[in-house]
Design an enzyme around this catalytic site. Structure first.
Site, PDB file in Angstrom:
ATOM      1  N   GLU A  43      54.736  81.185  40.215  1.00  0.00           N
ATOM      2  CA  GLU A  43      53.485  80.679  40.706  1.00  0.00           C
ATOM      3  C   GLU A  43      54.382  78.903  40.595  1.00  0.00           C
ATOM      4  O   GLU A  43      53.653  78.039  41.228  1.00  0.00           O
ATOM      5  CB  GLU A  43      52.270  80.996  39.370  1.00  0.00           C
ATOM      6  CG  GLU A  43      51.402  80.001  39.511  1.00  0.00           C
ATOM      7  CD  GLU A  43      50.209  79.698  38.121  1.00  0.00           C
ATOM      8  OE1 GLU A  43      49.719  78.684  38.145  1.00  0.00           O
ATOM      9  OE2 GLU A  43      50.751  80.578  37.305  1.00  0.00           O
ATOM     10  N   ASP A  47      53.681  77.154  44.111  1.00  0.00           N
ATOM     11  CA  ASP A  47      52.644  75.942  44.389  1.00  0.00           C
ATOM     12  C   ASP A  47      53.338  74.865  45.033  1.00  0.00           C
ATOM     13  O   ASP A  47      52.749  74.662  46.102  1.00  0.00           O
ATOM     14  CB  ASP A  47      51.936  75.463  42.995  1.00  0.00           C
ATOM     15  CG  ASP A  47      51.305  74.186  43.363  1.00  0.00           C
ATOM     16  OD1 ASP A  47      50.369  74.880  43.702  1.00  0.00           O
ATOM     17  OD2 ASP A  47      51.954  72.889  43.245  1.00  0.00           O
ATOM     18  N   GLU A 119      50.640  82.507  45.108  1.00  0.00           N
ATOM     19  CA  GLU A 119      51.947  81.543  44.610  1.00  0.00           C
ATOM     20  C   GLU A 119      52.846  81.558  44.161  1.00  0.00           C
ATOM     21  O   GLU A 119      54.045  81.510  44.763  1.00  0.00           O
ATOM     22  CB  GLU A 119      51.225  80.281  43.659  1.00  0.00           C
ATOM     23  CG  GLU A 119      49.532  79.456  44.241  1.00  0.00           C
ATOM     24  CD  GLU A 119      49.784  78.544  43.221  1.00  0.00           C
ATOM     25  OE1 GLU A 119      49.361  77.442  43.456  1.00  0.00           O
ATOM     26  OE2 GLU A 119      49.809  78.886  42.199  1.00  0.00           O
TER      27      GLU A 119
END
Length: 224
Positions: A43, A47, A119
């Site tokens: 994640e 991002d 993500e």
């Protein structure tokens, strides 16, 4: 996994990456003996890939757009709501590994969990197939909503206020007219009134978002 890969338009060489991307920390904590890591590190990487891909796209395709507007549009495209929509398009909720508590608490529909999972999948695609594969995913599932993001990036409350101020004696006010949903998925409804007369209504996950939505409805109606 095959159905998800079909929706992604990408087949993983290392399927373990996709499994990790779909593993929530609650499941990993309850199943430590499995040796399967949660998706938090993916994640984190995803991002950054999302932010870079969107920023590069705006820079290359909007040569006359000022930095401030690009920043607002990027924020709209990578916000939780946008990524949740992308995750729902892929039906990621049905693919997630969740702990018992999250499962019982509606975690498969929780916006933050869905956005985080998206993500993580972006990062998994990047690690498996490189930056071009990751960019293709972002382009297909995130940048496809850029027209709406451009509209959302506008400060409609300010635009509406400026429009109203062209005539003296005009008064705008915003009123909460409803609230619904569980605590983790609250929806607020707001109505904007001009001199006491309703001119538009909108909903959002907080009062500020709902006011912007109502202002947008009123502004677009008054500009016709």
């Amino acid at each position: 996994m095959d159905k998800l890969e079909e929706k992604l338009g990408y087949v993983f060489r290392d399927g373990a990456l996709l499994k990790t991307a779909l593993t929530h920390s609650s499941w990993a904590n309850e199943n430590k003996k499995s040796g399967l890591a949660c998706n938090e590190r993916l994640e984190f990487l995803g991002d950054s890939i999302l932010g870079f891909t969107v920023a590069e796209f705006l820079y290359q395709n909007e040569p006359d757009m000022p930095e401030g507007q690009m920043t607002r549009i990027r924020a709209e495209l990578v916000c939780e709501r946008s990524l949740e929509n992308a995750a729902n398009t892929l039906e990621l909720g049905a693919c997630l590994k969740l702990g018992r508590g999250e499962e019982l608490g509606g975690g498969r529909r929780r916006p933050s969990i869905l956005a985080d999972a998206f993500e993580a999948v972006v990062a998994a695609v990047f690690l498996d197939g490189g930056i071009d594969a990751a960019k293709a995913m972002v382009t297909r599932f995130v940048l496809s909503g850029r027209d709406e993001a451009v509209k959302a990036a506008c400060d409609y409350k300010t635009l509406l206020q400026e429009l109203v101020q062209r005539k003296s004696g005009q008064t705008l006010s915003y009123h909460m007219i409803g609230e619904s949903g569980p605590d983790h998925m609250k929806q607020f409804s707001v109505e904007v009134r001009l001199n006491g007369e309703a001119r538009g209504a909108g909903t959002g996950r907080n009062k500020k978002e709902a006011e912007q939505a109502a202002a947008r409805v009123a502004y677009e109606a008054m500009m016709k």
